[in-house]
Design a protein around this motif. Structure first.
Motif, PDB file in Angstrom:
ATOM      1  N   TYR A 137       0.822  -1.209   0.000  1.00 55.80           N
ATOM      2  CA  TYR A 137       0.000   0.000   0.000  1.00 55.80           C
ATOM      3  C   TYR A 137       0.858   1.263   0.000  1.00 55.80           C
TER       4      TYR A 137
ATOM      5  N   THR B 187       0.585   4.119  -2.772  1.00 60.67           N
ATOM      6  CA  THR B 187       0.355   5.504  -2.353  1.00 60.67           C
ATOM      7  C   THR B 187       1.422   6.423  -2.925  1.00 60.67           C
TER       8      THR B 187
ATOM      9  N   HIS C 262      -7.174   0.148  -7.331  1.00 58.91           N
ATOM     10  CA  HIS C 262      -7.308  -0.729  -6.167  1.00 58.91           C
ATOM     11  C   HIS C 262      -6.499  -1.992  -6.405  1.00 58.91           C
TER      12      HIS C 262
ATOM     13  N   LEU D  79      -8.018   3.096  -0.660  1.00 61.90           N
ATOM     14  CA  LEU D  79      -8.174   2.850   0.776  1.00 61.90           C
ATOM     15  C   LEU D  79      -9.615   2.539   1.186  1.00 61.90           C
ATOM     16  N   GLU D  80     -10.575   2.810   0.311  1.00 64.41           N
ATOM     17  CA  GLU D  80     -11.974   2.445   0.577  1.00 64.41           C
ATOM     18  C   GLU D  80     -12.423   1.463  -0.507  1.00 64.41           C
TER      19      GLU D  80
ATOM     20  N   ASP E  97     -11.577  -5.388   2.943  1.00 63.17           N
ATOM     21  CA  ASP E  97     -11.517  -4.521   4.118  1.00 63.17           C
ATOM     22  C   ASP E  97     -10.088  -4.035   4.333  1.00 63.17           C
ATOM     23  N   ILE E  98      -9.958  -2.775   4.733  1.00 67.58           N
ATOM     24  CA  ILE E  98      -8.675  -2.175   5.038  1.00 67.58           C
ATOM     25  C   ILE E  98      -8.655  -1.871   6.535  1.00 67.58           C
TER      26      ILE E  98
ATOM     27  N   PRO F 296      -8.135  -0.107  10.008  1.00 66.30           N
ATOM     28  CA  PRO F 296      -8.170   1.329  10.296  1.00 66.30           C
ATOM     29  C   PRO F 296      -6.792   1.972  10.432  1.00 66.30           C
TER      30      PRO F 296
ATOM     31  N   TYR G  63      -5.302   2.331   6.966  1.00 66.98           N
ATOM     32  CA  TYR G  63      -6.061   3.395   6.290  1.00 66.98           C
ATOM     33  C   TYR G  63      -5.520   4.765   6.689  1.00 66.98           C
ATOM     34  N   LYS G  64      -5.399   5.009   7.988  1.00 67.50           N
ATOM     35  CA  LYS G  64      -4.947   6.310   8.474  1.00 67.50           C
ATOM     36  C   LYS G  64      -3.492   6.579   8.093  1.00 67.50           C
TER      37      LYS G  64
ATOM     38  N   GLN H 237      -3.401   7.390   4.358  1.00 67.16           N
ATOM     39  CA  GLN H 237      -4.009   8.690   4.098  1.00 67.16           C
ATOM     40  C   GLN H 237      -3.048   9.807   4.526  1.00 67.16           C
TER      41      GLN H 237
END
Length: 336
Positions: free
Chosen positions: A109, A113, A192, A229-230, A235-236, A238, A241-242, A245
């Motif tokens: 990821y 990113t 994705h 991320l969504e 499922d990612i 949390p 994800y943060k 981001q």
């Protein structure tokens, strides 16, 4: 038979008609991909039958991304009229397969990113292919309307009331200005894990191969990192994800994080509403029920987005017109 003959002629022209050809992948569209192996070499054939498919957008975006230094399938030859492209073979290591094999999710990821950071820090004028359509109100609304056109009729058993659909549209149109106010770039739109790869022999950012970008548009920088991320299909965690981001916000140099997250929430709700409609349509119209397994995840994602204050009026609309007992996986799999 005529299309088979055209395909054979295209491959013969490129000296690939005598290779071992097997289906590599098919997706939610009419396109499919074959891998052709001849000796130690291989190619990928994209078969995109017109008029349902048009290869020109793929070609334009592919060539622009390659020019900018991103890893995409190289185009060896194409037949624009008949919808054939002969591409380089980037292997089998999609993110989805690697994660399922136990590869480190965080590093994958982070790489994806960072690829977006590189893409989104290229000046807008240098990154947009000629004639790339705008991700404007019309395009955004057409997508959002898939929810009222496909999902709602599937769960309620009737067409959506015109006044209800009209109110839904008006609420979205009030929100879209905040999306257009964000920095603009080339939006790949399906960024994705199914469309990202680790390509053998590549290093750094170039080891991340990009697929399935023929629907690219000229729009907000937020869309692709949000869709990564969504993800509608997995499922990612949390914390991941943060972390990603924040990594993106820092990498791109976002100055107003609150405005960024506001636009993020709007785009997330729009995309998840769209995909709810698409997945039902794929089942009802195209007889592809496998996508229904993701419906409950999509509802969790859209409900999270609707908690943002900017979406308070839209949340009221959802609570009134699609209450909790209708946020279900519709029973449409056997309706062909």
């Amino acid at each position: 038979m005529e299309r088979i003959d055209l395909l054979h002629q295209f491959l013969k022209k490129n000296n690939w008609d005598d290779g071992d050809r097997k289906l590599l992948a098919a997706d939610a569209s009419f396109r499919h991909y074959d891998r052709i192996v001849k000796g130690k070499e291989s190619r990928v054939l994209m078969d995109a039958p017109p008029p349902m498919e048009d290869i020109r957008p793929f070609v334009a975006v592919d060539q622009k991304l390659e020019q900018l230094g991103f890893t995409v399938p190289h185009i060896y030859d194409l037949d624009e009229t008949n919808g054939f492209i002969l591409l380089s073979d980037m292997g089998d290591d999609t993110y989805t397969r690697l994660i399922n094999k136990g590869y480190d999710e965080s590093s994958l990821y982070a790489l994806a990113t960072d690829v977006l950071v590189k893409l989104h820090t290229i000046p807008e004028k240098d990154v947009i292919p000629n004639n790339l359509p705008k991700y404007d109100n019309e395009a955004l609304l057409k997508e959002a309307n898939l929810f009222t056109e496909w999902y709602m009729p599937a769960v309620f058993g009737k067409k959506t009331d015109l006044a209800v659909a009209k109110e839904y549209e008006e609420l979205w149109l009030k929100l879209f200005a905040k999306i257009h106010a964000t920095p603009q770039t080339m939006v790949l739109r399906d960024y994705h894990v199914d469309n990202l790869m680790i390509v053998p022999g590549k290093t750094g950012l170039e080891q991340c191969g990009l697929l399935d970008f023929q629907d690219a548009l000229h729009g907000s920088i937020i869309y692709d990192i949000m869709s990564l991320l969504e993800d509608a299909r997995r499922d990612i965690a949390p914390d991941l994800y943060k972390t990603m981001q924040d990594r993106y916000i820092t990498g791109v140099g976002i100055k107003n994080v609150e405005e960024f997250k506001t636009a993020w929430a709007i785009l997330a709700a729009q995309r998840h509403a769209k995909v709810l409609g698409i997945f039902v349509r794929l089942c009802v119209r195209d007889h592809k029920p496998k996508y229904l397994v993701h419906i409950q995840r999509l509802w969790r994602l859209i409900e999270r987005a609707l908690q943002h204050p900017v979406l308070s009026e839209l949340k009221i609309w959802f609570d009134k017109n699609v209450p909790a007992e209708y946020r279900i996986t519709p029973d449409v799999a056997d309706k062909k």
